[in-house]
Design a protein around this motif. Structure first.
Motif, PDB file in Angstrom:
ATOM      1  N   ALA A   1      -7.422  21.106 -57.740  1.00 29.67           N
ATOM      2  CA  ALA A   1      -6.347  22.080 -57.898  1.00 29.67           C
ATOM      3  C   ALA A   1      -6.809  23.300 -58.681  1.00 29.67           C
ATOM      4  N   GLN A   2      -7.845  23.118 -59.507  1.00 26.87           N
ATOM      5  CA  GLN A   2      -8.305  24.253 -60.325  1.00 26.87           C
ATOM      6  C   GLN A   2      -9.402  25.008 -59.589  1.00 26.87           C
ATOM      7  N   GLN A   3      -8.999  26.012 -58.865  1.00 24.13           N
ATOM      8  CA  GLN A   3      -9.966  26.703 -58.025  1.00 24.13           C
ATOM      9  C   GLN A   3     -11.076  27.363 -58.833  1.00 24.13           C
ATOM     10  N   ASN A   4     -10.800  27.739 -60.064  1.00 22.92           N
ATOM     11  CA  ASN A   4     -11.828  28.466 -60.808  1.00 22.92           C
ATOM     12  C   ASN A   4     -13.053  27.614 -61.108  1.00 22.92           C
ATOM     13  N   ILE A   5     -12.861  26.308 -61.240  1.00 23.17           N
ATOM     14  CA  ILE A   5     -14.062  25.509 -61.497  1.00 23.17           C
ATOM     15  C   ILE A   5     -14.403  24.586 -60.344  1.00 23.17           C
ATOM     16  N   ALA A   6     -13.511  24.457 -59.379  1.00 19.88           N
ATOM     17  CA  ALA A   6     -13.750  23.486 -58.303  1.00 19.88           C
ATOM     18  C   ALA A   6     -15.007  23.811 -57.508  1.00 19.88           C
ATOM     19  N   LYS A   7     -15.225  25.086 -57.241  1.00 18.01           N
ATOM     20  CA  LYS A   7     -16.376  25.444 -56.404  1.00 18.01           C
ATOM     21  C   LYS A   7     -17.686  25.118 -57.109  1.00 18.01           C
ATOM     22  N   ALA A   8     -17.721  25.506 -58.397  1.00 16.09           N
ATOM     23  CA  ALA A   8     -18.943  25.192 -59.135  1.00 16.09           C
ATOM     24  C   ALA A   8     -19.162  23.689 -59.198  1.00 16.09           C
ATOM     25  N   LEU A   9     -18.065  22.978 -59.383  1.00 17.83           N
ATOM     26  CA  LEU A   9     -18.173  21.525 -59.460  1.00 17.83           C
ATOM     27  C   LEU A   9     -18.666  20.937 -58.145  1.00 17.83           C
ATOM     28  N   PHE A  10     -18.134  21.482 -57.048  1.00 23.31           N
ATOM     29  CA  PHE A  10     -18.566  20.984 -55.746  1.00 23.31           C
ATOM     30  C   PHE A  10     -20.069  21.165 -55.562  1.00 23.31           C
ATOM     31  N   GLU A  11     -20.535  22.365 -55.856  1.00 16.51           N
ATOM     32  CA  GLU A  11     -21.958  22.636 -55.696  1.00 16.51           C
ATOM     33  C   GLU A  11     -22.781  21.684 -56.545  1.00 16.51           C
ATOM     34  N   TYR A  12     -22.244  21.427 -57.745  1.00 19.44           N
ATOM     35  CA  TYR A  12     -22.959  20.526 -58.639  1.00 19.44           C
ATOM     36  C   TYR A  12     -23.063  19.135 -58.022  1.00 19.44           C
ATOM     37  N   ILE A  13     -21.922  18.672 -57.516  1.00 22.41           N
ATOM     38  CA  ILE A  13     -21.942  17.319 -56.950  1.00 22.41           C
ATOM     39  C   ILE A  13     -22.849  17.276 -55.721  1.00 22.41           C
ATOM     40  N   TYR A  14     -22.742  18.310 -54.926  1.00 18.98           N
ATOM     41  CA  TYR A  14     -23.470  18.314 -53.656  1.00 18.98           C
ATOM     42  C   TYR A  14     -24.973  18.443 -53.874  1.00 18.98           C
ATOM     43  N   PHE A  15     -25.372  19.374 -54.709  1.00 22.24           N
ATOM     44  CA  PHE A  15     -26.804  19.630 -54.856  1.00 22.24           C
ATOM     45  C   PHE A  15     -27.434  18.819 -55.966  1.00 22.24           C
ATOM     46  N   HIS A  16     -26.777  18.813 -57.129  1.00 15.36           N
ATOM     47  CA  HIS A  16     -27.427  18.199 -58.263  1.00 15.36           C
ATOM     48  C   HIS A  16     -27.318  16.690 -58.207  1.00 15.36           C
ATOM     49  N   GLU A  17     -26.127  16.212 -57.919  1.00 17.89           N
ATOM     50  CA  GLU A  17     -25.945  14.760 -57.886  1.00 17.89           C
ATOM     51  C   GLU A  17     -26.300  14.184 -56.523  1.00 17.89           C
ATOM     52  N   ASN A  18     -26.262  15.042 -55.509  1.00 21.17           N
ATOM     53  CA  ASN A  18     -26.549  14.617 -54.151  1.00 21.17           C
ATOM     54  C   ASN A  18     -25.604  13.482 -53.741  1.00 21.17           C
ATOM     55  N   ASP A  19     -24.357  13.593 -54.170  1.00 19.09           N
ATOM     56  CA  ASP A  19     -23.390  12.551 -53.854  1.00 19.09           C
ATOM     57  C   ASP A  19     -22.422  13.129 -52.828  1.00 19.09           C
TER      58      ASP A  19
END
Lengths: 561, 500
Positions: free
Chosen positions: B173-191
């Motif tokens: 719901a928090q668009q301001n951090i959701a995108k950064a979080l997504f990238e983090y999960i996708y690239f850094h955590e590879n989850d």
């Protein structure tokens, strides 16, 4: 002849028995009448050959799948005793390339029916196909003993086997005998091949002529005969035969190449190129073809195109000294002497016995101002090439230009001697330009050069390379020499002589151009193998590694936000 | 100085380590500072970020157990996996060697351009696995593995974000951090699974009106192998917003589905919207190359060069094409351009050397090869020696050539081409048995080459072993159906077998 296997050999007694037994048990006891009639019917007695006709029918229609199915059933029924089924199975396997298996089947046939010559012949043929020629000969001889009347096929095959065993005498005998029985174009061709192997071109030609009388529409025979005529310099006849070939088979590449090269030698470059265009459709990877095309361009003075084509030919056939020789020649014409030197030295490495290459090499070295090596190359050329007068002339010019008047005189005399010999042996005259240059030089040296002109009606005969001639005049100016347009183009035409590889040792041929034809051919046979490897060579042209990274470097930042 | 400002500055200057350090300190003081938290996620992501839309290599499992292709027996010219159409333009296999995949040799090494698609499990396990690498056996491509490992090197107190305890719905719901979080999960955590979850919820929150989330959803689906779903997401994203990256990703989906024509269509649409976009042009050129349509590929590479004169791949591919179509001089100019652009490695000098040799610039040839040798790595040195062998052949020095091929084998004993050429040289020397052994080895080692097969068949035919010859020449024809000499050999053999 094969389809009539004799039944007596088959142990008939056993096979049907089982069936009979089986049926008796199932029959209700008590039907006495039936039991009486049954043994009389005994239909299984004929089973062995029952379906031979069907197998044969399918076999001749090339319906191998159905045929195999039938054979399998038949063999199961007869427990492998049906000779004909085995025989056809063997034939089918052979056509599928499984020679060893088919050989085993024919052996089986032979066990089933040792009296049949046909089986032995097939065994022998299988042995021949397997490359066991000596065993094949034995088998054929065995078959011959069993035959009461002579069989051309047998003798033909024997002859071919002997040929593979390098027993030319025996081979010829057998083939001639086969011809007595029956005329067959393959027999003629094999016979001619033996003559060629023995270096007896006239006999080969006669053989082919005889063959053509019987088979006037066989393009293959005409082509080969045409090529042979070309080899001995009877261009008119050669052209006739090649023309015949092309009427019957307009896309015969061998004939096209040969005819094209003859047109080339008559300066008919455009026509030759049209011919080659046809050939290029079917053999775009043939080094001789590209070589000939290149020399057409050379004749039309389109040097860059010529070089490009020759390069391609060389790429395809890196071991062909003739292509390298031509490359050297074209580069000499283009006054790129270093390149010419490289190509020529490569040619020399591949074929160190050819005087003409040394001559061109010497010319290139002259222009590169390497007098010492040029002299050596000339010496080598003169000693290796004992017939061509132009070698001596070029050397004489060279010596003259380097103030060795005595040597020049010696050479010009040698030139004269060779020229006379040349006229005697070929009945034709040298290229007018060569004679002209010879006369000029003779005058400069103070010798009577008029003799050269004896019959300077220029019958066009190529004098190899006078690339260097002009410099006679003291001033050594390169630009003025226009080397003869076409000397080598014919080179390739013949590439196709069957098996020419051993036909002629190069020295035998009279006309320089001829020789080239010949062994060019020989090259071909090896080259095929090689050419391909060349291609690979560039394979590693791969800027690998880091390029990859280049591709992947992060470039799309917009993805983020 | 305000530490947050400093951290931002470090982030902008791509000094991620320092940025992360400052952020960690700030977060330890105030764990609920969203700005710092978000900055730290982005910094961590940036460290391992890779561009995904390009050059993906399929793992062994992907290739072999591929059930995504639409047509198992595709019509010629509509699949990247079928044999080349016979009428394809450009130089034939005789002139231009092919890679193991059966495609013509390209100018650059890209993922997948060398190994190619093995037909059987056996081939897959054997061919690309040379002495140097056993890589193709791994199922996922190396890059993704590397992505995952980033989360393992943790400093100090456990993972930065504990994904298992993450309240996805809240962050979506928090668009301001959701995108950064997504990238983090996708690239850094590879989850990918969590990332997918987040993306799905976020796009719901935004009522399916945000193209960015749709693209991310598509990427997740793509990674999970759900290509049709990915296609849907990308298409719907394109309706909202034209984006080059989306076009590229959609194209990749089609390539994975083995629908090169559809991919080309997508790229073409992209080019309508973004005329002259280099990445799209390059992607098209690559597909044409894969389809054996070299003239078209070169046309697109030329277009690329028109818009981006320093595009390495385009320059290299154009150069290669020129080289194989008898224009070494032109190729030389392209390679020189590469050299001017600062590329300095073994391959470039090797190529320069070859071009020089075939363009008769003899003075440069050997110098270039010397450089190439001195720069060569273990992988490439065999090829350099091999090419030197050809140069030796070109000057007629057979012995030198022989030694060069030998040296190539010393550095890479799986070098099929060298074996083949050694075979030819032995054949010339008359050692037929040795030659035969070499050809057989070559055919074993490089099943993509028709030359050893043909040579072997020819040899067998010469010594009279027609059966072997027959079998082998058929193999050669299977690899290169248009080879005239093989066809002729087969014809003579067949007549031999058919006569009674």
């Amino acid at each position: 002849m094969a389809e009539a296997p004799s039944s007596p050999m088959n142990p008939v007694a056993e096979t049907p028995e089982s069936h009979v037994n089986g049926m008796t048990t199932t029959l209700p006891p008590g039907s006495a009448i039936k039991t009486k009639t049954r043994p009389r019917k005994a239909p299984e007695l004929q089973t062995v050959e029952r379906r031979n006709w069907l197998i044969h029918l399918h076999y001749v229609r090339k319906e191998f799948d159905v045929c195999k199915q039938l054979i399998r059933e038949q063999l199961e029924e007869t427990r492998g005793m049906c000779e004909y089924a085995n025989y056809v199975q063997g034939l089918i396997l052979r056509q599928e390339g499984k020679i060893q298996e088919s050989f085993e089947l024919f052996q089986l046939c032979n066990i089933l029916n040792p009296s049949s010559v046909e089986n032995i012949k097939q065994m022998a043929r299988a042995l021949f196909l397997l490359g066991k020629h000596r065993l094949a000969v034995e088998a054929y001889l065995q078959a011959e003993m069993k035959l009461d009347k002579p069989d051309w096929e047998l003798h033909h095959n024997l002859g071919v086997c002997y040929m593979h065993l390098k027993d030319h005498e025996g081979a010829r005998e057998q083939l001639l005998y086969a011809l007595e029985q029956n005329k067959h174009h393959q027999t003629f061709a094999s016979l001619a091949k033996i003559y060629l192997l023995e270096n007896d071109i006239p006999s080969a030609i006669n053989t082919y002529r005889a063959a053509i009388e019987y088979f006037p529409e066989n393009a293959e025979l005409h082509t080969t005969l045409g090529l042979l005529f070309m080899q001995i310099g009877k261009y008119q006849q050669a052209f006739e035969h090649l023309g015949t070939t092309l009427t019957f088979d307009p896309t015969n590449t061998r004939a096209i190449l040969a005819a094209g090269s003859m047109m080339q030698s008559h300066q008919d470059f455009d026509v030759a190129l049209t011919k080659y265009r046809v050939a290029a459709q079917s053999i775009p990877e043939s080094p001789p073809l590209w070589n000939n095309i290149a020399m057409c361009f050379f004749g039309k003075k389109k040097y860059v195109a010529a070089i490009s084509c020759l390069k391609r030919a060389n790429y395809l056939a890196p071991f062909d000294w003739k292509i390298l020789y031509n490359l050297g020649l074209v580069h000499l014409t283009m006054q790129q002497y270093t390149s010419a030197f490289h190509f020529l030295s490569a040619a020399v490495n591949l074929r160190p016995t050819k005087g003409h290459i040394f001559m061109l090499l010497a010319i290139a070295l002259t222009y590169l101002d390497d007098e010492e090596n040029a002299r050596q190359a000339y010496e080598q050329a003169v000693s290796l090439e004992a017939r061509d007068p132009s070698v001596c002339l070029n050397y004489a010019i060279f010596l003259k230009n380097h103030d060795d008047k005595e040597g020049a005189l010696r050479m010009i005399n040698e030139f004269e001697v060779r020229m006379v010999k040349f006229r005697q042996s070929t009945g034709a005259d040298l290229d007018a330009e060569v004679i002209e240059n010879g006369a000029k030089l003779a005058m400069l040296l103070g010798v009577d050069g008029s003799a050269f002109h004896k019959k300077s009606s220029h019958t066009r005969l190529r004098a190899d390379d006078e690339a260097n001639q002009e410099p006679v005049q003291p001033a050594n100016e390169p630009p003025c020499n226009s080397p003869p347009p076409n000397e080598d183009e014919e080179i390739t035409a013949n590439d196709n002589l069957p098996e020419a590889s051993t036909i002629l040792p190069l020295e035998h041929s009279i006309d320089p151009a001829e020789t080239e034809n010949l062994d060019n051919k020989m090259k071909e046979s090896e080259l095929l193998a090689t050419s391909h490897m060349h291609l690979m060579d560039e394979e590693p042209v791969m800027p690998s590694g880091e390029f990859l990274e280049e591709g992947n470097k992060n470039k799309l930042e917009e993805d983020l936000f | 100085m305000d530490p947050l400002f400093l951290a931002l500055s470090c982030f902008r200057r791509r000094k991620f380590d320092r940025c992360i350090k400052i952020c960690t300190e700030l977060l330890s003081k105030n764990p609920y500072d969203q700005a710092v938290w978000s900055l730290k996620t982005r910094a961590l992501t940036e460290q391992v970020w890779v561009d995904e839309c390009d050059g993906e290599e399929e793992g062994l499992a992907d290739v072999l157990m591929d059930d995504n292709t639409i047509a198992s027996v595709a019509r010629p010219g509509t699949s990247l996996r079928t044999a080349p159409p016979s009428s394809a333009g450009g130089p034939s296999q005789t002139f231009r060697p092919s890679t193991q995949s059966g495609r013509p040799l390209s100018g650059v090494v890209r993922p997948g351009s060398q190994g190619g698609r093995p037909g059987t499990m056996d081939q897959a396990l054997r061919t690309p696995r040379t002495a140097q690498t056993a890589r193709p056996v791994s199922a996922t491509s190396g890059r993704h593995v590397r992505l995952g490992t980033a989360s393992m090197i943790q400093v100090g107190e456990g993972p930065f974000i504990n994904l298992a305890r993450l309240n996805v719905a809240k962050y979506a719901a928090q668009q301001n951090i959701a995108k950064a979080l997504f990238e983090y999960i996708y690239f850094h955590e590879n989850d990918v699974r969590h990332a997918l979850d987040l993306a799905a919820q976020a796009t719901q929150v935004l009522e399916f009106k945000d193209w960015w989330w749709k693209v991310q959803l598509g990427r997740c689906y793509y990674r999970l192998g759900l290509f049709r779903d990915a296609e849907k997401q990308f298409k719907s994203a394109l309706k909202l917003q034209d984006n080059i990256n989306t076009y590229l990703l959609l194209g990749r989906v089609y390539i994975r589905l083995d629908q090169p024509m559809a991919a080309l269509e997508v790229y073409r649409e992209g080019l309508d919207k973004f005329p002259g976009e280099v990445t799209l042009l390059t992607a098209m050129a690559r597909i044409y190359e894969g389809l054996h349509d070299l003239p078209k590929a070169v046309k697109y590479y030329r277009d690329v060069l028109h818009y981006d004169a320093t595009h390495v791949e385009a320059i290299a591919c154009t150069a290669t094409t020129h080289f194989y179509s008898d224009q070494p001089e032109v190729a030389l100019r392209f390679y020189r351009r590469l050299l001017q652009m600062g590329i300095y490695n073994c391959e470039i000098f090797n190529n320069l050397g070859l071009c020089c040799f075939y363009a008769q610039q003899y003075d440069m040839t050997l110098t270039c090869f010397e450089r190439a040798l001195s720069l060569a790595t273990d992988r490439s040195i065999a090829d350099v020696w091999y090419n030197l062998g050809h140069v030796a052949l070109g000057i007629g020095d057979i012995n030198l050539a022989y030694q060069c091929f030998r040296l190539a084998l010393v550095s890479d004993n799986d070098h099929g081409e060298s074996y083949n050429n050694l075979g030819v040289l032995e054949y010339r020397r008359g050692n037929l048995e040795t030659a035969r052994a070499f050809f057989m080895t070559a055919a074993n080692l490089s099943p993509h080459m028709f030359q050893p097969h043909y040579n072997h068949a020819k040899l067998a035919h010469k010594v009279g072993d027609l059966q072997t010859s027959f079998i082998i020449v058929q193999k050669a024809l299977a690899l290169f159906p248009e080879h005239v000499d093989s066809k002729e050999l087969l014809k003579t053999l067949e007549t031999h077998f058919h006569t009674l």
